[in-house]
Scaffold this motif. Sequence first.
Motif, PDB file in Angstrom:
ATOM      1  N   PRO A 170      34.650  15.094  -3.855  1.00 33.84           N
ATOM      2  CA  PRO A 170      36.052  14.662  -3.767  1.00 33.84           C
ATOM      3  C   PRO A 170      36.227  13.449  -2.862  1.00 33.84           C
ATOM      4  O   PRO A 170      35.454  13.224  -1.928  1.00 33.84           O
ATOM      5  CB  PRO A 170      36.741  15.886  -3.165  1.00 33.84           C
ATOM      6  N   ALA A 171      37.248  12.674  -3.160  1.00 31.40           N
ATOM      7  CA  ALA A 171      37.688  11.605  -2.262  1.00 31.40           C
ATOM      8  C   ALA A 171      38.881  12.165  -1.493  1.00 31.40           C
ATOM      9  O   ALA A 171      39.999  12.223  -2.019  1.00 31.40           O
ATOM     10  CB  ALA A 171      38.071  10.370  -3.059  1.00 31.40           C
ATOM     11  N   HIS A 172      38.653  12.608  -0.285  1.00 36.44           N
ATOM     12  CA  HIS A 172      39.685  13.328   0.460  1.00 36.44           C
ATOM     13  C   HIS A 172      39.506  13.010   1.946  1.00 36.44           C
ATOM     14  O   HIS A 172      38.379  12.995   2.448  1.00 36.44           O
ATOM     15  CB  HIS A 172      39.548  14.832   0.210  1.00 36.44           C
ATOM     16  N   PRO A 173      40.581  12.783   2.678  1.00 39.77           N
ATOM     17  CA  PRO A 173      40.439  12.428   4.101  1.00 39.77           C
ATOM     18  C   PRO A 173      39.887  13.551   4.963  1.00 39.77           C
ATOM     19  O   PRO A 173      39.410  13.285   6.076  1.00 39.77           O
ATOM     20  CB  PRO A 173      41.873  12.073   4.509  1.00 39.77           C
ATOM     21  N   ARG A 174      39.914  14.785   4.483  1.00 42.69           N
ATOM     22  CA  ARG A 174      39.412  15.905   5.280  1.00 42.69           C
ATOM     23  C   ARG A 174      38.108  16.454   4.698  1.00 42.69           C
ATOM     24  O   ARG A 174      37.766  17.623   4.883  1.00 42.69           O
ATOM     25  CB  ARG A 174      40.462  17.019   5.373  1.00 42.69           C
ATOM     26  N   TYR A 175      37.363  15.585   4.042  1.00 38.06           N
ATOM     27  CA  TYR A 175      36.072  15.962   3.454  1.00 38.06           C
ATOM     28  C   TYR A 175      34.960  15.192   4.147  1.00 38.06           C
ATOM     29  O   TYR A 175      35.092  13.988   4.440  1.00 38.06           O
ATOM     30  CB  TYR A 175      36.061  15.646   1.964  1.00 38.06           C
ATOM     31  N   LEU A 192      39.465  22.706   0.053  1.00 32.29           N
ATOM     32  CA  LEU A 192      40.400  21.597   0.231  1.00 32.29           C
ATOM     33  C   LEU A 192      41.742  21.903  -0.422  1.00 32.29           C
ATOM     34  O   LEU A 192      42.808  21.633   0.153  1.00 32.29           O
ATOM     35  CB  LEU A 192      39.812  20.315  -0.358  1.00 32.29           C
ATOM     36  N   ASP A 193      41.696  22.467  -1.630  1.00 36.52           N
ATOM     37  CA  ASP A 193      42.939  22.781  -2.346  1.00 36.52           C
ATOM     38  C   ASP A 193      43.772  23.825  -1.598  1.00 36.52           C
ATOM     39  O   ASP A 193      45.002  23.857  -1.745  1.00 36.52           O
ATOM     40  CB  ASP A 193      42.627  23.289  -3.756  1.00 36.52           C
ATOM     41  N   ILE A 201      35.790  22.170  -3.026  1.00 33.79           N
ATOM     42  CA  ILE A 201      37.028  21.806  -3.725  1.00 33.79           C
ATOM     43  C   ILE A 201      38.121  22.861  -3.553  1.00 33.79           C
ATOM     44  O   ILE A 201      39.256  22.529  -3.193  1.00 33.79           O
ATOM     45  CB  ILE A 201      36.728  21.504  -5.200  1.00 33.79           C
TER      46      ILE A 201
END
Length: 232
Positions: free
Chosen positions: A209-214, A186-187, A183
């Motif tokens: 997380p729901a994240h396109p780069r995860y 990503l942040d 997290i």
Amino acid sequence: MPRITTIAFDADDTLWQNEQFFRITEDRFVALLAGYTDAPDLRQRLIASVTRNLDFYGFGSKGFALSMIETALEVTEHRVPASVIAELLAAGRELLTYPIETLPHVDAALAALEPDYRLILVTKGDVFDQERKLAASGLADYFAAVEIVSDKSPATYARIFERHTGGAAHTAMVGNSLRSDIIPGLDAGAAAIYVPHELTWAWEQAEEPAHPRYARIAHLGELPAALQQLSA
């Protein structure tokens, strides 16, 4: 997606075993205190103390040993014998001597990735202990840079990525802790790849997380494919 050129790795329970030795020490703590208190939640009391003391002692074996002593005094109302305190101190020292066991696929993955990516290590904890573990792991030569920090926050990662990489957008953070690796990575603007470990400490857990780069992988052998996907 920005092309990934640098991979930042967590160390404990991402590259080598760590938490299993703390679990062994927890068991020893419970066994040593069982004859001096009828508190039914010794393990939970210890973990609460460790968590409460993070701001004072930080992460690692030394803070854990101090928290064992503090908890022993609390649950026995300061009646714990000096001999037990001595054994708790010995258990804390033993945490600094366990052999380093690299996790499956680690050596092969680092060897495969090193020609195409800049590899750095970002780990938190006691400097002396983390340096010892890295040296004993035999992995040090893979890393272009090593950062040992007291805690992992987006600001910490941003500073490290600025110093050692082509920027956060071109960096992937790889680790077993959603709270400390994924997290905040990503942040800070990096991609992040989660490698779960079955013994991850509860404090390090969080919602995925729901994240396109995860991405999530089962082991480091799957890391090259995940990196290609995140750069596509």
